[in-house]
Design a protein around this motif. Sequence first.
Motif, PDB file in Angstrom:
ATOM      1  N   LEU A 211      -1.276   1.665  -6.100  1.00 11.50           N
ATOM      2  CA  LEU A 211      -2.688   1.400  -6.398  1.00 11.50           C
ATOM      3  C   LEU A 211      -3.465   2.701  -6.554  1.00 11.50           C
ATOM      4  O   LEU A 211      -4.288   2.847  -7.471  1.00 11.50           O
ATOM      5  N   ALA A 212      -3.204   3.666  -5.666  1.00 13.24           N
ATOM      6  CA  ALA A 212      -3.942   4.925  -5.705  1.00 13.24           C
ATOM      7  C   ALA A 212      -3.717   5.679  -7.002  1.00 13.24           C
ATOM      8  O   ALA A 212      -4.614   6.392  -7.482  1.00 13.24           O
ATOM      9  N   ARG A 213      -2.536   5.530  -7.590  1.00 12.88           N
ATOM     10  CA  ARG A 213      -2.212   6.246  -8.824  1.00 12.88           C
ATOM     11  C   ARG A 213      -2.589   5.482 -10.090  1.00 12.88           C
ATOM     12  O   ARG A 213      -2.598   6.063 -11.173  1.00 12.88           O
ATOM     13  N   ASN A 214      -2.895   4.202  -9.962  1.00  9.83           N
ATOM     14  CA  ASN A 214      -3.078   3.392 -11.162  1.00  9.83           C
ATOM     15  C   ASN A 214      -4.414   2.675 -11.259  1.00  9.83           C
ATOM     16  O   ASN A 214      -4.652   1.950 -12.227  1.00  9.83           O
ATOM     17  N   LEU A 215      -5.281   2.872 -10.282  1.00  6.84           N
ATOM     18  CA  LEU A 215      -6.619   2.295 -10.351  1.00  6.84           C
ATOM     19  C   LEU A 215      -7.649   3.410 -10.510  1.00  6.84           C
ATOM     20  O   LEU A 215      -7.449   4.516 -10.010  1.00  6.84           O
ATOM     21  N   PRO A 216      -8.765   3.132 -11.158  1.00  5.85           N
ATOM     22  CA  PRO A 216      -9.827   4.143 -11.215  1.00  5.85           C
ATOM     23  C   PRO A 216     -10.391   4.396  -9.830  1.00  5.85           C
ATOM     24  O   PRO A 216     -10.445   3.475  -8.994  1.00  5.85           O
ATOM     25  N   PRO A 217     -10.802   5.628  -9.533  1.00  6.37           N
ATOM     26  CA  PRO A 217     -11.331   5.951  -8.197  1.00  6.37           C
ATOM     27  C   PRO A 217     -12.507   5.079  -7.788  1.00  6.37           C
ATOM     28  O   PRO A 217     -12.760   4.903  -6.604  1.00  6.37           O
TER      29      PRO A 217
END
Length: 310
Positions: A68-74
């Motif tokens: 999730l951390a690598r594939n969602l916008p911040p």
Amino acid sequence: MFRRRPALLIRPELDDQALHSALEELRPGRQLHGLGVDRSRPLWEPVAELLGDTGRDWDRRVHRVSVLARNLPPSVSERWVAARPGDGDALVLRAWERSVRAADEGRGAAREAEQACLRAAEYCPEDPTPWLALLELMHSFAVPVSDAVPVWSEAVTRAPWHRTAYHQLLRYLSPRGHGTVVDMLDFARQGAARAPHGSPLALLPVAARVELVAHRQRQMSLGADGHWHEPRAADELAAALTGWFGTTAVPHAEVVLDLNVLAFALIRTHRPAEAAAVLRRIGRHMTPHPWNLLPEPERTFLYWRDSFGR
């Protein structure tokens, strides 16, 4: 008529269908056209539901948070933390997301990411995930191994024999990381020897040999590496097959990645019958690593799978 082969599934979520559904729901294109999340509810809510359902399955939690951390916008984690400042799941996701971003943003971002990890650890004292986010951050900034090991120890104290924790430190100890060949191989062998029967950590020495191929940074024909033909390599593969693959252990979150590593190693050591069994279990779920160590990885994978993996 020719039967069309199913397309390969090469995706960071691996075979985690619930994680895949959450990522699909939050995909920007779906949001733009109103096809994803109900616009009447917060953007972060599908992620909150997913991590809530994950509970204390630390193995799957780390996998889901890191993907999730690598594939969602911040903005997803930022809005979640703003709406629920004391939500441990939100803080853990933001910690990992900041640790990933810091590598491209410099030392100031690294300090902020470190504080985010420590805050998440404070709110989730039993969770290894914040410590593994911190270890990821330390790897990106080449922090010495001597400082990284205590952080790793915090994680495995909370979740002994945690698969991702061991693989993170293996990468840290790799000569491609911040260690040496001897450091890496010793750690892998000790971890595999001590792990309980059925643990995927039985594969650690095999993963370390694959890391040796990556360290040399060259693309070679199958079987060209001498270290694959050492007697000890055969023993390590046998231990991985009997100590993990051949057991009735419940599949872990990153089983697809481990199966791809095992199939790769069996092919390189000319063990087609055993590779066939592993490739059948993999099916469509190819992972970029370790096949990207060879020319035309997808074509190579399909060749071996279709040659004797049916």
